[in-house]
Design an enzyme around this catalytic site. Structure first.
Site, PDB file in Angstrom:
ATOM      1  N   SER A 125      31.045  45.356  32.187  1.00  0.00           N
ATOM      2  CA  SER A 125      30.193  45.084  33.210  1.00  0.00           C
ATOM      3  C   SER A 125      29.031  46.176  33.126  1.00  0.00           C
ATOM      4  O   SER A 125      28.958  47.119  32.719  1.00  0.00           O
ATOM      5  CB  SER A 125      30.642  45.628  34.704  1.00  0.00           C
ATOM      6  OG  SER A 125      31.794  45.417  34.939  1.00  0.00           O
ATOM      7  N   ARG A 163      37.079  39.317  28.826  1.00  0.00           N
ATOM      8  CA  ARG A 163      38.190  40.350  29.020  1.00  0.00           C
ATOM      9  C   ARG A 163      39.142  40.079  29.744  1.00  0.00           C
ATOM     10  O   ARG A 163      38.895  39.265  31.044  1.00  0.00           O
ATOM     11  CB  ARG A 163      37.520  41.681  29.456  1.00  0.00           C
ATOM     12  CG  ARG A 163      38.287  42.872  29.356  1.00  0.00           C
ATOM     13  CD  ARG A 163      37.487  44.134  29.780  1.00  0.00           C
ATOM     14  NE  ARG A 163      37.570  44.795  28.750  1.00  0.00           N
ATOM     15  CZ  ARG A 163      36.829  45.849  28.416  1.00  0.00           C
ATOM     16  NH1 ARG A 163      35.395  46.010  29.198  1.00  0.00           N
ATOM     17  NH2 ARG A 163      36.801  46.941  27.408  1.00  0.00           N
ATOM     18  N   THR A 164      40.329  39.772  29.301  1.00  0.00           N
ATOM     19  CA  THR A 164      41.544  39.850  30.287  1.00  0.00           C
ATOM     20  C   THR A 164      41.868  41.243  30.530  1.00  0.00           C
ATOM     21  O   THR A 164      42.260  41.939  29.939  1.00  0.00           O
ATOM     22  CB  THR A 164      42.753  39.189  29.485  1.00  0.00           C
ATOM     23  OG1 THR A 164      42.204  37.922  29.258  1.00  0.00           O
ATOM     24  CG2 THR A 164      43.951  39.010  30.522  1.00  0.00           C
ATOM     25  N   HIS A 165      42.001  41.420  32.148  1.00  0.00           N
ATOM     26  CA  HIS A 165      42.124  42.719  32.727  1.00  0.00           C
ATOM     27  C   HIS A 165      43.873  42.978  32.923  1.00  0.00           C
ATOM     28  O   HIS A 165      44.511  41.798  33.177  1.00  0.00           O
ATOM     29  CB  HIS A 165      41.573  43.263  33.752  1.00  0.00           C
ATOM     30  CG  HIS A 165      39.987  43.486  33.611  1.00  0.00           C
ATOM     31  ND1 HIS A 165      39.243  42.601  33.554  1.00  0.00           N
ATOM     32  CD2 HIS A 165      39.413  44.591  33.490  1.00  0.00           C
ATOM     33  CE1 HIS A 165      37.947  43.090  33.333  1.00  0.00           C
ATOM     34  NE2 HIS A 165      37.988  44.319  33.228  1.00  0.00           N
ATOM     35  N   GLU A 203      40.851  53.507  42.906  1.00  0.00           N
ATOM     36  CA  GLU A 203      41.764  54.868  43.270  1.00  0.00           C
ATOM     37  C   GLU A 203      41.598  55.303  44.488  1.00  0.00           C
ATOM     38  O   GLU A 203      40.341  55.259  45.153  1.00  0.00           O
ATOM     39  CB  GLU A 203      41.417  55.988  42.150  1.00  0.00           C
ATOM     40  CG  GLU A 203      41.482  55.183  40.642  1.00  0.00           C
ATOM     41  CD  GLU A 203      40.426  54.618  40.059  1.00  0.00           C
ATOM     42  OE1 GLU A 203      39.121  54.266  40.624  1.00  0.00           O
ATOM     43  OE2 GLU A 203      40.764  53.623  39.357  1.00  0.00           O
ATOM     44  N   SER A 222      40.477  49.263  32.190  1.00  0.00           N
ATOM     45  CA  SER A 222      40.406  48.500  31.007  1.00  0.00           C
ATOM     46  C   SER A 222      40.549  49.363  29.795  1.00  0.00           C
ATOM     47  O   SER A 222      40.942  50.683  29.957  1.00  0.00           O
ATOM     48  CB  SER A 222      39.239  47.694  30.905  1.00  0.00           C
ATOM     49  OG  SER A 222      38.227  48.385  30.651  1.00  0.00           O
ATOM     50  N   ASN A 228      29.476  54.038  39.483  1.00  0.00           N
ATOM     51  CA  ASN A 228      29.720  54.445  40.955  1.00  0.00           C
ATOM     52  C   ASN A 228      30.409  56.044  40.689  1.00  0.00           C
ATOM     53  O   ASN A 228      30.977  56.160  39.461  1.00  0.00           O
ATOM     54  CB  ASN A 228      30.375  53.859  41.759  1.00  0.00           C
ATOM     55  CG  ASN A 228      31.604  53.542  40.978  1.00  0.00           C
ATOM     56  OD1 ASN A 228      31.921  52.567  40.172  1.00  0.00           O
ATOM     57  ND2 ASN A 228      32.758  54.294  41.456  1.00  0.00           N
TER      58      ASN A 228
HETATM   59  N1  HPA Z   1      37.380  52.904  39.569  1.00  0.00           N
HETATM   60  C1  HPA Z   1      38.127  52.148  38.580  1.00  0.00           C
HETATM   61  N2  HPA Z   1      37.314  51.041  37.826  1.00  0.00           N
HETATM   62  C2  HPA Z   1      35.951  50.835  38.184  1.00  0.00           C
HETATM   63  C3  HPA Z   1      35.472  51.960  39.093  1.00  0.00           C
HETATM   64  C4  HPA Z   1      36.184  53.006  39.667  1.00  0.00           C
HETATM   65  O1  HPA Z   1      35.491  53.692  40.353  1.00  0.00           O
HETATM   66  N3  HPA Z   1      34.036  51.703  39.075  1.00  0.00           N
HETATM   67  C5  HPA Z   1      33.957  50.465  38.247  1.00  0.00           C
HETATM   68  N4  HPA Z   1      35.352  50.174  37.632  1.00  0.00           N
END
Ligand code: HPA
Length: 277
Positions: free
Chosen positions: A44, A97-99, A198, A217, A240
Protein backbone atom coordinates in the site's frame (compact mmCIF):
# COMPACT_ATOMS: atom_id res chain seq x y z
CA UNK A 1 -1.59 -31.41 -10.14
CA UNK A 2 -4.39 -29.18 -8.80
CA UNK A 3 -7.26 -29.91 -6.47
CA UNK A 4 -10.78 -28.45 -6.59
CA UNK A 5 -9.58 -24.86 -5.92
CA UNK A 6 -7.75 -24.89 -9.26
CA UNK A 7 -4.55 -23.68 -7.62
CA UNK A 8 -1.76 -26.25 -7.89
CA UNK A 9 -0.26 -25.00 -4.61
CA UNK A 10 -3.32 -26.29 -2.76
CA UNK A 11 -2.39 -29.86 -3.65
CA UNK A 12 -0.29 -30.98 -0.67
CA UNK A 13 1.70 -33.38 -2.85
CA UNK A 14 2.77 -30.57 -5.22
CA UNK A 15 6.35 -29.30 -4.91
CA UNK A 16 6.07 -25.49 -4.42
CA UNK A 17 9.42 -24.96 -6.17
CA UNK A 18 8.18 -26.83 -9.24
CA UNK A 19 5.06 -24.64 -9.25
CA UNK A 20 7.33 -21.56 -8.98
CA UNK A 21 9.46 -22.85 -11.87
CA UNK A 22 6.29 -23.27 -13.98
CA UNK A 23 5.23 -19.73 -13.01
CA UNK A 24 8.66 -18.38 -14.05
CA UNK A 25 8.21 -20.07 -17.44
CA UNK A 26 4.82 -18.36 -17.79
CA UNK A 27 6.48 -15.01 -17.01
CA UNK A 28 9.26 -15.62 -19.55
CA UNK A 29 6.61 -16.42 -22.17
CA UNK A 30 4.36 -13.46 -21.30
CA UNK A 31 7.21 -10.92 -21.11
CA UNK A 32 9.61 -12.30 -23.69
CA UNK A 33 12.29 -11.80 -21.04
CA UNK A 34 14.32 -14.90 -20.09
CA UNK A 35 15.76 -13.55 -16.83
CA UNK A 36 14.82 -10.79 -14.40
CA UNK A 37 17.51 -9.28 -12.16
CA UNK A 38 15.49 -7.61 -9.40
CA UNK A 39 12.02 -8.29 -7.99
CA UNK A 40 9.89 -5.68 -6.25
CA UNK A 41 6.69 -6.32 -4.32
CA UNK A 42 4.53 -3.22 -4.05
CA UNK A 43 2.54 -2.72 -0.84
CA UNK A 44 0.00 0.00 0.00
CA UNK A 45 1.29 3.41 -1.01
CA UNK A 46 4.22 2.26 -3.13
CA UNK A 47 2.39 1.66 -6.45
CA UNK A 48 3.59 4.72 -8.38
CA UNK A 49 7.19 3.53 -8.18
CA UNK A 50 6.36 1.12 -11.00
CA UNK A 51 6.16 4.05 -13.46
CA UNK A 52 9.35 5.71 -12.25
CA UNK A 53 11.76 2.79 -12.30
CA UNK A 54 12.05 2.53 -16.04
CA UNK A 55 10.16 1.55 -19.15
CA UNK A 56 7.36 -0.95 -18.61
CA UNK A 57 7.66 -3.46 -21.44
CA UNK A 58 4.73 -5.72 -20.47
CA UNK A 59 1.93 -5.68 -17.87
CA UNK A 60 -0.37 -8.64 -17.29
CA UNK A 61 -2.82 -9.92 -14.68
CA UNK A 62 -1.10 -12.09 -12.09
CA UNK A 63 -3.85 -14.66 -12.53
CA UNK A 64 -2.32 -15.57 -15.93
CA UNK A 65 0.64 -17.02 -14.04
CA UNK A 66 0.60 -20.51 -12.51
CA UNK A 67 -0.20 -20.54 -8.80
CA UNK A 68 -1.09 -16.85 -8.36
CA UNK A 69 -4.32 -16.00 -6.54
CA UNK A 70 -6.87 -13.27 -7.20
CA UNK A 71 -6.25 -10.09 -5.16
CA UNK A 72 -8.40 -10.13 -2.02
CA UNK A 73 -8.60 -6.41 -1.51
CA UNK A 74 -9.37 -3.04 -3.01
CA UNK A 75 -6.16 -0.96 -3.03
CA UNK A 76 -4.08 -4.00 -3.96
CA UNK A 77 -3.43 -4.25 -7.72
CA UNK A 78 -3.34 -7.75 -9.13
CA UNK A 79 -0.82 -7.24 -11.90
CA UNK A 80 2.74 -8.16 -12.69
CA UNK A 81 4.97 -6.10 -14.93
CA UNK A 82 8.36 -6.26 -16.46
CA UNK A 83 10.37 -3.03 -16.40
CA UNK A 84 13.63 -2.19 -18.10
CA UNK A 85 15.76 0.29 -16.11
CA UNK A 86 18.00 2.93 -17.72
CA UNK A 87 20.98 0.76 -16.69
CA UNK A 88 19.53 -2.16 -18.66
CA UNK A 89 18.39 -4.20 -15.67
CA UNK A 90 15.13 -6.12 -15.71
CA UNK A 91 12.79 -5.58 -12.78
CA UNK A 92 9.82 -7.85 -12.11
CA UNK A 93 7.21 -5.77 -10.32
CA UNK A 94 4.74 -7.76 -8.27
CA UNK A 95 1.54 -5.86 -7.59
CA UNK A 96 -0.28 -8.97 -6.45
CA UNK A 97 0.40 -9.94 -2.88
CA UNK A 98 -1.34 -12.83 -1.19
CA UNK A 99 -1.66 -12.07 2.51
CA UNK A 100 -1.42 -14.65 5.25
CA UNK A 101 -4.74 -13.44 6.70
CA UNK A 102 -6.51 -14.67 3.55
CA UNK A 103 -6.11 -18.12 5.07
CA UNK A 104 -4.65 -19.96 2.06
CA UNK A 105 -1.46 -20.91 3.85
CA UNK A 106 2.18 -19.86 3.68
CA UNK A 107 2.85 -21.60 0.35
CA UNK A 108 0.51 -19.25 -1.49
CA UNK A 109 1.82 -16.24 0.45
CA UNK A 110 5.42 -16.76 -0.68
CA UNK A 111 4.69 -18.06 -4.19
CA UNK A 112 5.45 -14.66 -5.77
CA UNK A 113 8.85 -14.56 -4.04
CA UNK A 114 9.73 -18.10 -5.11
CA UNK A 115 8.59 -17.29 -8.62
CA UNK A 116 10.73 -14.14 -8.66
CA UNK A 117 13.74 -16.22 -7.61
CA UNK A 118 12.94 -18.75 -10.34
CA UNK A 119 12.95 -15.92 -12.94
CA UNK A 120 16.55 -15.30 -11.94
CA UNK A 121 16.11 -12.33 -9.56
CA UNK A 122 18.90 -12.15 -6.98
CA UNK A 123 17.54 -9.09 -5.16
CA UNK A 124 14.10 -8.96 -3.54
CA UNK A 125 12.69 -5.59 -2.55
CA UNK A 126 9.67 -5.93 -0.25
CA UNK A 127 7.47 -2.93 0.54
CA UNK A 128 4.38 -2.55 2.70
CA UNK A 129 2.12 -0.14 4.51
CA UNK A 130 2.31 -0.60 8.27
CA UNK A 131 1.67 0.88 11.70
CA UNK A 132 4.42 2.79 13.49
CA UNK A 133 5.41 2.37 17.13
CA UNK A 134 8.32 4.84 17.41
CA UNK A 135 6.95 8.15 18.70
CA UNK A 136 9.28 10.15 16.46
CA UNK A 137 7.63 8.71 13.33
CA UNK A 138 4.78 10.36 11.45
CA UNK A 139 2.19 8.84 9.09
CA UNK A 140 3.46 9.16 5.53
CA UNK A 141 7.07 8.42 6.51
CA UNK A 142 9.01 5.61 4.81
CA UNK A 143 11.34 3.53 7.00
CA UNK A 144 13.76 0.71 6.34
CA UNK A 145 13.14 -2.72 7.86
CA UNK A 146 16.22 -3.74 9.85
CA UNK A 147 14.95 -7.11 11.10
CA UNK A 148 11.67 -8.83 11.85
CA UNK A 149 9.74 -10.76 14.47
CA UNK A 150 7.44 -13.34 12.93
CA UNK A 151 4.34 -13.53 15.11
CA UNK A 152 2.28 -15.61 12.71
CA UNK A 153 3.38 -18.86 14.32
CA UNK A 154 3.91 -20.18 10.79
CA UNK A 155 6.75 -20.54 8.30
CA UNK A 156 7.07 -20.99 4.55
CA UNK A 157 9.79 -23.57 5.19
CA UNK A 158 8.67 -27.16 5.17
CA UNK A 159 10.36 -30.02 6.98
CA UNK A 160 13.67 -29.72 8.82
CA UNK A 161 14.87 -26.77 6.75
CA UNK A 162 17.21 -24.85 9.05
CA UNK A 163 17.98 -21.48 7.55
CA UNK A 164 20.13 -18.70 8.96
CA UNK A 165 18.30 -15.37 9.22
CA UNK A 166 21.22 -13.19 10.35
CA UNK A 167 21.35 -9.97 8.30
CA UNK A 168 18.06 -11.02 6.66
CA UNK A 169 17.40 -7.41 5.62
CA UNK A 170 20.76 -6.73 4.03
CA UNK A 171 22.89 -4.14 5.80
CA UNK A 172 24.60 -3.48 2.47
CA UNK A 173 21.29 -2.59 0.80
CA UNK A 174 20.11 -0.52 3.77
CA UNK A 175 23.34 1.46 3.60
CA UNK A 176 22.84 1.89 -0.12
CA UNK A 177 19.29 3.20 0.47
CA UNK A 178 20.69 5.71 2.96
CA UNK A 179 23.08 7.04 0.34
CA UNK A 180 19.91 8.07 -1.56
CA UNK A 181 18.10 9.41 1.54
CA UNK A 182 20.31 9.82 4.63
CA UNK A 183 17.26 10.69 6.75
CA UNK A 184 15.80 7.15 6.44
CA UNK A 185 15.24 5.64 9.88
CA UNK A 186 14.87 1.89 10.38
CA UNK A 187 13.08 -0.51 12.66
CA UNK A 188 12.10 -4.07 13.48
CA UNK A 189 8.95 -5.26 11.68
CA UNK A 190 6.49 -7.46 13.59
CA UNK A 191 4.25 -9.54 11.37
CA UNK A 192 0.88 -10.26 12.96
CA UNK A 193 -1.60 -12.61 11.32
CA UNK A 194 -4.36 -10.01 10.90
CA UNK A 195 -6.70 -9.13 9.33
CA UNK A 196 -7.83 -7.33 12.47
CA UNK A 197 -5.51 -4.52 13.49
CA UNK A 198 -3.62 -5.08 16.73
CA UNK A 199 -5.02 -4.24 20.14
CA UNK A 200 -3.14 -1.56 22.09
CA UNK A 201 -1.92 -4.38 24.40
CA UNK A 202 -0.52 -6.28 21.40
CA UNK A 203 1.25 -3.13 20.25
CA UNK A 204 2.73 -2.69 23.75
CA UNK A 205 3.89 -6.32 23.56
CA UNK A 206 5.44 -5.73 20.13
CA UNK A 207 7.30 -2.73 21.55
CA UNK A 208 8.42 -4.66 24.66
CA UNK A 209 9.91 -7.47 22.55
CA UNK A 210 11.84 -5.05 20.35
CA UNK A 211 9.40 -4.18 17.54
CA UNK A 212 8.97 -0.77 15.94
CA UNK A 213 6.62 -1.52 13.04
CA UNK A 214 3.44 -3.65 12.97
CA UNK A 215 2.04 -5.18 9.82
CA UNK A 216 0.48 -8.20 8.16
CA UNK A 217 2.96 -9.15 5.45
CA UNK A 218 6.66 -9.28 4.56
CA UNK A 219 8.22 -11.51 7.27
CA UNK A 220 7.11 -14.80 5.70
CA UNK A 221 8.11 -13.48 2.27
CA UNK A 222 11.55 -12.46 3.52
CA UNK A 223 12.13 -15.95 4.94
CA UNK A 224 11.28 -17.51 1.58
CA UNK A 225 13.50 -15.00 -0.23
CA UNK A 226 16.42 -15.90 2.05
CA UNK A 227 15.78 -19.60 1.45
CA UNK A 228 16.00 -18.85 -2.28
CA UNK A 229 19.35 -17.13 -1.71
CA UNK A 230 18.16 -13.61 -2.54
CA UNK A 231 19.46 -10.39 -0.98
CA UNK A 232 16.58 -8.55 0.66
CA UNK A 233 15.68 -4.90 1.07
CA UNK A 234 12.54 -4.03 3.06
CA UNK A 235 10.65 -0.74 3.26
CA UNK A 236 7.58 0.13 5.33
CA UNK A 237 5.45 3.16 4.73
CA UNK A 238 4.13 4.23 8.12
CA UNK A 239 0.47 4.77 7.19
CA UNK A 240 -0.67 5.28 10.78
CA UNK A 241 0.63 5.16 14.29
CA UNK A 242 -0.08 1.70 15.74
CA UNK A 243 -3.19 1.12 17.89
CA UNK A 244 -2.89 2.80 21.28
CA UNK A 245 0.04 4.95 20.09
CA UNK A 246 -2.50 6.93 18.12
CA UNK A 247 -5.61 7.53 20.21
CA UNK A 248 -8.10 7.56 17.32
CA UNK A 249 -9.47 4.28 15.89
CA UNK A 250 -7.63 2.70 12.93
CA UNK A 251 -9.35 2.23 9.61
CA UNK A 252 -8.43 0.66 6.28
CA UNK A 253 -9.59 3.89 4.63
CA UNK A 254 -7.02 5.86 6.67
CA UNK A 255 -4.30 3.42 5.59
CA UNK A 256 -5.25 3.79 1.90
CA UNK A 257 -5.42 7.59 2.14
CA UNK A 258 -2.06 7.91 3.90
CA UNK A 259 -0.62 5.70 1.18
CA UNK A 260 -2.13 7.87 -1.55
CA UNK A 261 -0.75 11.08 -0.03
CA UNK A 262 2.75 9.75 0.53
CA UNK A 263 2.87 7.91 -2.79
CA UNK A 264 4.63 10.51 -5.00
CA UNK A 265 7.48 11.09 -2.53
CA UNK A 266 8.10 7.51 -1.45
CA UNK A 267 7.72 6.14 -4.97
CA UNK A 268 10.40 8.48 -6.21
CA UNK A 269 12.66 7.43 -3.32
CA UNK A 270 12.07 3.76 -4.10
CA UNK A 271 12.74 4.27 -7.81
CA UNK A 272 16.04 6.01 -7.03
CA UNK A 273 17.07 3.20 -4.69
CA UNK A 274 16.22 0.56 -7.31
CA UNK A 275 18.18 2.58 -9.86
CA UNK A 276 21.22 2.37 -7.57
CA UNK A 277 21.02 -1.42 -7.00
N1 HPA B 1 -1.20 -2.75 11.86
C1 HPA B 1 -1.09 -3.77 10.99
N2 HPA B 1 -1.08 -3.62 9.68
C2 HPA B 1 -1.17 -2.38 9.21
C3 HPA B 1 -1.28 -1.26 10.04
C4 HPA B 1 -1.29 -1.46 11.44
O1 HPA B 1 -1.38 -0.53 12.25
N3 HPA B 1 -1.34 -0.17 9.24
C5 HPA B 1 -1.25 -0.62 7.95
N4 HPA B 1 -1.15 -1.95 7.93
Amino acid sequence: MSDTTGNPLDDPSADPFEVAAAAAEDIARLTGVERHDIALTLGSGWGKAAELIGETTVTFPATEVTGFSKPALEGHVGTLRSVLTPKGRRVLIIGARTHYYEGHGARRVVHSVRTAAATGARTMVLTNGAGGIKHTWKPGQPVLISDHINLTGDSPLEGATFIDLTDLYSMRLRDLARTIDPSLDEGVYCQFRGPQYETPAEVRMAKAIGGHIVGMSTALEAIAARQAGMEILGFSLITNMAAGIQTTPLSHQEVIEAGREAEPVISSLLARVIGAL
